[in-house]
Design a protein around this motif. Structure first.
Motif, PDB file in Angstrom:
ATOM      1  N   ILE A   1       1.368  -1.258   0.273  1.00 45.33           N
ATOM      2  CA  ILE A   1      -0.369   0.051   0.115  1.00 45.33           C
ATOM      3  C   ILE A   1       0.690   1.202  -0.558  1.00 45.33           C
ATOM      4  CG2 ILE A   1      -1.735  -1.301   1.001  1.00 45.33           C
ATOM      5  CD1 ILE A   1      -0.995   0.077   3.795  1.00 45.33           C
ATOM      6  N   GLU A   2       0.439   2.163  -0.801  1.00 45.76           N
ATOM      7  CA  GLU A   2       0.788   3.599  -0.297  1.00 45.76           C
ATOM      8  C   GLU A   2       0.201   4.930  -0.071  1.00 45.76           C
ATOM      9  OE1 GLU A   2       4.006   3.279  -1.371  1.00 45.76           O
ATOM     10  OE2 GLU A   2       4.297   1.257  -3.131  1.00 45.76           O
ATOM     11  N   THR A   3      -1.090   4.508   0.515  1.00 44.27           N
ATOM     12  CA  THR A   3      -2.067   5.379   0.600  1.00 44.27           C
ATOM     13  C   THR A   3      -3.425   5.131   2.010  1.00 44.27           C
ATOM     14  OG1 THR A   3      -1.777   6.754  -1.044  1.00 44.27           O
ATOM     15  CG2 THR A   3      -4.043   6.870   0.661  1.00 44.27           C
ATOM     16  N   LEU A   4      -2.846   4.997   3.318  1.00 45.61           N
ATOM     17  CA  LEU A   4      -3.575   4.707   4.373  1.00 45.61           C
ATOM     18  C   LEU A   4      -4.890   6.147   4.118  1.00 45.61           C
ATOM     19  CD1 LEU A   4      -4.153   2.838   6.730  1.00 45.61           C
ATOM     20  CD2 LEU A   4      -2.746   4.097   7.722  1.00 45.61           C
ATOM     21  N   LEU A   5      -5.616   5.186   4.022  1.00 43.59           N
ATOM     22  CA  LEU A   5      -6.966   5.370   4.515  1.00 43.59           C
ATOM     23  C   LEU A   5      -7.716   5.572   5.446  1.00 43.59           C
ATOM     24  CD1 LEU A   5      -8.610   5.941   0.642  1.00 43.59           C
ATOM     25  CD2 LEU A   5      -7.564   7.560   1.703  1.00 43.59           C
ATOM     26  N   VAL A   6      -8.244   6.367   6.620  1.00 43.80           N
ATOM     27  CA  VAL A   6      -8.804   5.944   8.040  1.00 43.80           C
ATOM     28  C   VAL A   6      -9.845   7.265   7.772  1.00 43.80           C
ATOM     29  CG1 VAL A   6      -8.630   6.476  10.339  1.00 43.80           C
ATOM     30  CG2 VAL A   6      -6.353   6.198   8.709  1.00 43.80           C
TER      31      VAL A   6
ATOM     32  N   PRO B   1      -3.646  17.408   6.432  1.00 42.70           N
ATOM     33  CA  PRO B   1      -4.147  18.246   7.380  1.00 42.70           C
ATOM     34  C   PRO B   1      -4.542  17.500   8.857  1.00 42.70           C
ATOM     35  CG  PRO B   1      -4.551  19.625   5.906  1.00 42.70           C
ATOM     36  CD  PRO B   1      -4.089  18.359   5.195  1.00 42.70           C
ATOM     37  N   ARG B   2      -5.946  16.944   8.310  1.00 40.44           N
ATOM     38  CA  ARG B   2      -6.190  15.789   9.918  1.00 40.44           C
ATOM     39  C   ARG B   2      -5.783  14.848  10.036  1.00 40.44           C
ATOM     40  NH1 ARG B   2     -12.771  15.420   8.005  1.00 40.44           N
ATOM     41  NH2 ARG B   2     -12.938  14.496  10.246  1.00 40.44           N
ATOM     42  N   ALA B   3      -4.772  14.464   9.767  1.00 38.08           N
ATOM     43  CA  ALA B   3      -3.805  13.145  10.288  1.00 38.08           C
ATOM     44  C   ALA B   3      -2.695  13.388  10.128  1.00 38.08           C
ATOM     45  CB  ALA B   3      -3.108  12.432   8.499  1.00 38.08           C
ATOM     46  N   CYS B   4      -2.182  15.361  10.340  1.00 36.42           N
ATOM     47  CA  CYS B   4      -1.469  15.953  11.372  1.00 36.42           C
ATOM     48  C   CYS B   4      -1.497  16.033  12.196  1.00 36.42           C
ATOM     49  CB  CYS B   4      -0.784  16.717  10.601  1.00 36.42           C
ATOM     50  SG  CYS B   4       0.617  16.395   8.943  1.00 36.42           S
ATOM     51  N   ALA B   5      -3.188  16.343  12.722  1.00 38.56           N
ATOM     52  CA  ALA B   5      -3.436  16.938  13.389  1.00 38.56           C
ATOM     53  C   ALA B   5      -3.988  15.479  14.774  1.00 38.56           C
ATOM     54  CB  ALA B   5      -5.960  17.822  13.788  1.00 38.56           C
ATOM     55  N   HIS B   6      -3.840  14.572  14.759  1.00 38.75           N
ATOM     56  CA  HIS B   6      -3.983  13.159  15.083  1.00 38.75           C
ATOM     57  C   HIS B   6      -2.525  12.884  16.023  1.00 38.75           C
ATOM     58  CE1 HIS B   6      -8.292  13.020  15.342  1.00 38.75           C
ATOM     59  NE2 HIS B   6      -8.753  13.158  14.397  1.00 38.75           N
ATOM     60  N   GLY B   7      -1.928  13.142  14.994  1.00 42.20           N
ATOM     61  CA  GLY B   7      -0.068  12.885  15.449  1.00 42.20           C
ATOM     62  C   GLY B   7       0.723  12.709  14.622  1.00 42.20           C
ATOM     63  N   VAL B   8       0.168  12.153  13.058  1.00 44.39           N
ATOM     64  CA  VAL B   8       1.242  12.156  11.592  1.00 44.39           C
ATOM     65  C   VAL B   8       2.454  14.041  11.758  1.00 44.39           C
ATOM     66  CG1 VAL B   8       1.557  12.108   9.450  1.00 44.39           C
ATOM     67  CG2 VAL B   8      -0.118  10.747  10.442  1.00 44.39           C
ATOM     68  N   ALA B   9       3.593  13.329  12.255  1.00 42.72           N
ATOM     69  CA  ALA B   9       4.196  14.372  12.357  1.00 42.72           C
ATOM     70  C   ALA B   9       4.780  15.376  10.474  1.00 42.72           C
ATOM     71  CB  ALA B   9       5.887  14.318  12.318  1.00 42.72           C
ATOM     72  N   ILE B  10       5.009  14.816   9.244  1.00 45.48           N
ATOM     73  CA  ILE B  10       5.430  15.191   8.251  1.00 45.48           C
ATOM     74  C   ILE B  10       3.890  15.805   7.281  1.00 45.48           C
ATOM     75  CG2 ILE B  10       6.605  15.006   6.019  1.00 45.48           C
ATOM     76  CD1 ILE B  10       8.616  13.367   7.287  1.00 45.48           C
ATOM     77  N   ALA B  11       4.169  16.685   6.936  1.00 44.22           N
ATOM     78  CA  ALA B  11       2.640  17.349   5.867  1.00 44.22           C
ATOM     79  C   ALA B  11       3.002  16.920   4.515  1.00 44.22           C
ATOM     80  CB  ALA B  11       2.526  18.744   5.633  1.00 44.22           C
ATOM     81  N   ALA B  12       2.089  15.984   4.074  1.00 47.47           N
ATOM     82  CA  ALA B  12       1.317  14.637   2.542  1.00 47.47           C
ATOM     83  C   ALA B  12       1.193  16.236   1.804  1.00 47.47           C
ATOM     84  CB  ALA B  12       0.461  14.377   2.454  1.00 47.47           C
ATOM     85  N   SER B  13       2.578  16.340   0.599  1.00 42.77           N
ATOM     86  CA  SER B  13       1.628  16.976  -0.132  1.00 42.77           C
ATOM     87  C   SER B  13       1.348  16.792  -1.196  1.00 42.77           C
ATOM     88  CB  SER B  13       2.943  17.349  -1.438  1.00 42.77           C
ATOM     89  OG  SER B  13       3.907  15.867  -1.995  1.00 42.77           O
ATOM     90  N   ASP B  14       0.322  17.393  -2.163  1.00 38.72           N
ATOM     91  CA  ASP B  14       0.020  16.703  -3.693  1.00 38.72           C
ATOM     92  C   ASP B  14       0.341  16.461  -4.798  1.00 38.72           C
ATOM     93  OD1 ASP B  14      -1.967  19.405  -2.381  1.00 38.72           O
ATOM     94  OD2 ASP B  14      -1.249  20.599  -3.964  1.00 38.72           O
TER      95      ASP B  14
ATOM     96  N   VAL C   1      -7.528  11.206   6.741  1.00 40.68           N
ATOM     97  CA  VAL C   1      -8.410  11.476   6.810  1.00 40.68           C
ATOM     98  C   VAL C   1      -9.155  11.448   5.748  1.00 40.68           C
ATOM     99  CG1 VAL C   1     -10.332  11.863   8.740  1.00 40.68           C
ATOM    100  CG2 VAL C   1      -7.503  11.317   9.297  1.00 40.68           C
ATOM    101  N   VAL C   2     -10.852  10.309   5.928  1.00 45.34           N
ATOM    102  CA  VAL C   2     -12.062  10.434   4.781  1.00 45.34           C
ATOM    103  C   VAL C   2     -13.405  11.030   5.554  1.00 45.34           C
ATOM    104  CG1 VAL C   2     -10.837   9.468   2.840  1.00 45.34           C
ATOM    105  CG2 VAL C   2     -12.154   7.927   4.659  1.00 45.34           C
ATOM    106  N   GLU C   3     -14.332  11.391   5.378  1.00 49.11           N
ATOM    107  CA  GLU C   3     -15.220  11.573   5.563  1.00 49.11           C
ATOM    108  C   GLU C   3     -16.244  10.616   6.098  1.00 49.11           C
ATOM    109  OE1 GLU C   3     -17.415  15.628   4.526  1.00 49.11           O
ATOM    110  OE2 GLU C   3     -15.774  16.731   4.929  1.00 49.11           O
ATOM    111  N   HIS C   4     -16.283   9.979   4.817  1.00 51.62           N
ATOM    112  CA  HIS C   4     -16.796   8.688   4.476  1.00 51.62           C
ATOM    113  C   HIS C   4     -16.597   7.981   3.507  1.00 51.62           C
ATOM    114  CE1 HIS C   4     -18.045  11.200   1.234  1.00 51.62           C
ATOM    115  NE2 HIS C   4     -19.286  11.622   2.324  1.00 51.62           N
ATOM    116  N   LEU C   5     -17.336   6.982   3.838  1.00 48.79           N
ATOM    117  CA  LEU C   5     -17.119   5.904   2.563  1.00 48.79           C
ATOM    118  C   LEU C   5     -16.620   6.317   1.332  1.00 48.79           C
ATOM    119  CD1 LEU C   5     -16.146   2.742   2.041  1.00 48.79           C
ATOM    120  CD2 LEU C   5     -18.744   1.926   1.852  1.00 48.79           C
ATOM    121  N   GLU C   6     -17.053   7.012   1.008  1.00 46.57           N
ATOM    122  CA  GLU C   6     -17.837   7.138  -0.662  1.00 46.57           C
ATOM    123  C   GLU C   6     -17.167   8.611  -0.672  1.00 46.57           C
ATOM    124  OE1 GLU C   6     -19.709   6.527  -3.084  1.00 46.57           O
ATOM    125  OE2 GLU C   6     -20.926   4.484  -1.574  1.00 46.57           O
ATOM    126  N   ALA C   7     -16.626   9.635   0.128  1.00 42.36           N
ATOM    127  CA  ALA C   7     -15.308  10.037   0.292  1.00 42.36           C
ATOM    128  C   ALA C   7     -13.824   9.210  -0.135  1.00 42.36           C
ATOM    129  CB  ALA C   7     -15.109  11.202   0.852  1.00 42.36           C
TER     130      ALA C   7
END
Length: 445
Positions: A273-278, A305-318, A334-340
């Protein structure tokens, strides 16, 4: 490896194949025609002889690989490339066992897929046959040479094989062992040819008429270049951008184990995996534990930004969304819902392998039906996207196209089919005039 494509013309930047390459390719073509007529038992025995040849040359193969690794270290090649290059005793033993297991699989040739009586005495059947000759270009991973060569012989196909320069010593030692094994069988060793230069691999791209399919295994750049520079159909994937979604209803401990395995079991693999969606509803509870576990495993996390607010130290770029790191780096969103999450995967995924961890049957069903990838998983690691693990014995690559073959391409992806029609003097004019009529009666396969 992304689509089967065939460009309108090969750009002039690609050199014409040399007379020597044309001669070698012609020899492979002739040997492949004979190979396609070999019996199931003869092809099985050829694989067993190839396995024995590899065992007899194991020390030489491992020594050649060690020299390739030393050269790679001196040239400071990328860690992901070096990881793929390694072929130690354990890995070689596993590859040899894979050849023997492949020999035991059912014969893919001569299977009758359709059997229909069109009219009395006029019988149609569709039967599987080899493709002919495949050209495979792969970077690093010398064990890929073992897998591809054995798959080609088992499926009745000739093969032109080109490994990366970083694995040249390993490939030469492996190929010599395979040729020695084939020499003790009923299969002509000329059915396999090892290309050793960039000029030869470029020339192969213009061997339409001699090569039926090209399979690239390597970087995005390699696959795109091949797709753009040949008239021959190309089967493969350009990117392995895999996602894992941790849903709102989830066994968090199980999800964390799956996430760690999906990223760290072999980070350089295209099915890591290259991306973890939570899901936002579990982010506060899941992410702190995940951050600790990934940190302990040496994985760098880059978060929204929301993942960083929960403790991820490095901000992802686009650019981190949709990027194949092939390393111990993981983007977290961090995603709002399944559809996102589904929208994110559709936009940034590569249609390789994507997974969801959830205890919600409705969410699982929605994910499994909506994600258009070659592999869509529920509550298990993306690292299972592999021909050997699927029971195919081995694979020539992974296809992310929508047309078959899709996913890990094993024996069944290396055969096509032929329609055979047997009659007793039947002519179409009798049916056009109404003198005779079709029955189209299904017969036993």
């Amino acid at each position: 490896m992304a689509s089967t494509s065939s460009g309108p013309s090969a750009p002039s930047a690609v050199p014409e194949p040399s007379p020597e390459l044309l001669s070698r390719a012609g020899a492979v073509r002739r040997a492949a025609m004979a190979l396609g007529q070999c019996s199931d038992g003869q092809r099985r025995q050829a694989l067993l002889a190839m396995a024995q040849g590899l065992e007899h040359s194991a020390d030489a193969i491992v020594a050649a690989n060690r020299a390739d690794l030393e050269a790679a270290a001196a040239e400071q090649l990328a860690p992901a490339l070096v990881a793929r290059l390694l072929l130690d005793d354990s890995k070689l033993t596993g590859a040899i066992e894979g050849v023997r297991q492949l020999a035991e699989l059912a014969d893919p040739i001569g299977r009758r897929q359709l059997h229909t009586e069109l009219d009395a005495g006029l019988v149609l059947e569709r039967v599987t046959v080899p493709l002919g000759v495949v050209g495979v270009i792969f970077e690093a991973r010398p064990d890929a040479l073992i897998q591809i060569a054995s798959l080609a012989i088992r499926s009745g196909n000739g093969a032109l094989l080109k490994g990366g320069s970083e694995a040249s010593g390993s490939c030469a030692a492996i190929f010599a062992a395979l040729q020695q094994g084939l020499g003790a069988s009923a299969v002509d060793p000329a059915a396999l040819a090892l290309l050793t230069s960039r000029q030869e691999s470029l020339g192969m791209l213009q061997l339409d008429g001699l090569v039926d399919l090209i399979i690239p295994r390597g970087s995005n750049e390699l696959v795109r270049f091949i797709q753009d520079h040949t008239r021959i159909p190309v089967l493969g994937h350009a990117d392995g951008v895999c996602h894992l979604l941790v849903d709102r209803s989830v066994d968090q401990q199980q999800a964390l184990r799956i996430a760690i395995d999906s990223k760290t079991q072999y980070s350089a693999a295209c099915n890591a995996i290259e991306t973890l969606l939570v899901h936002q509803d579990v982010a506060a509870a899941f992410l702190p534990a995940a951050i600790s576990a990934f940190s302990a495993a040496g994985v760098e996390l880059r978060g929204c930004p929301r993942a960083c607010a929960h403790g991820v130290a490095i901000a992802a770029s686009d650019d981190d969304w949709g990027r194949e790191f092939s390393d111990r780096i993981l983007a977290v969103k961090v995603v709002e819902h399944l559809e996102a999450a589904l929208e994110h995967i559709a936009r940034h995924g590569s249609r390789h392998t994507d997974a969801i961890c959830t205890t919600d049957a409705e969410a699982a069903g929605r994910f499994l039906s909506a994600v258009d990838s070659a592999g869509v998983y529920l509550n298990c690691s993306t690292r299972f996207a592999d021909g050997f693990r699927y029971g195919f014995g081995a694979e020539v690559g992974i296809s992310t196209q929508t047309l078959p073959p899709r996913g890990p391409v094993g024996l069944e992806g290396l055969v096509t089919y032929r329609y055979r029609l047997r009659g007793e003097g039947h002519i179409a004019a009798d049916y056009a005039s109404g003198q005779r009529h079709f029955s189209h009666r299904s017969l036993p396969l």
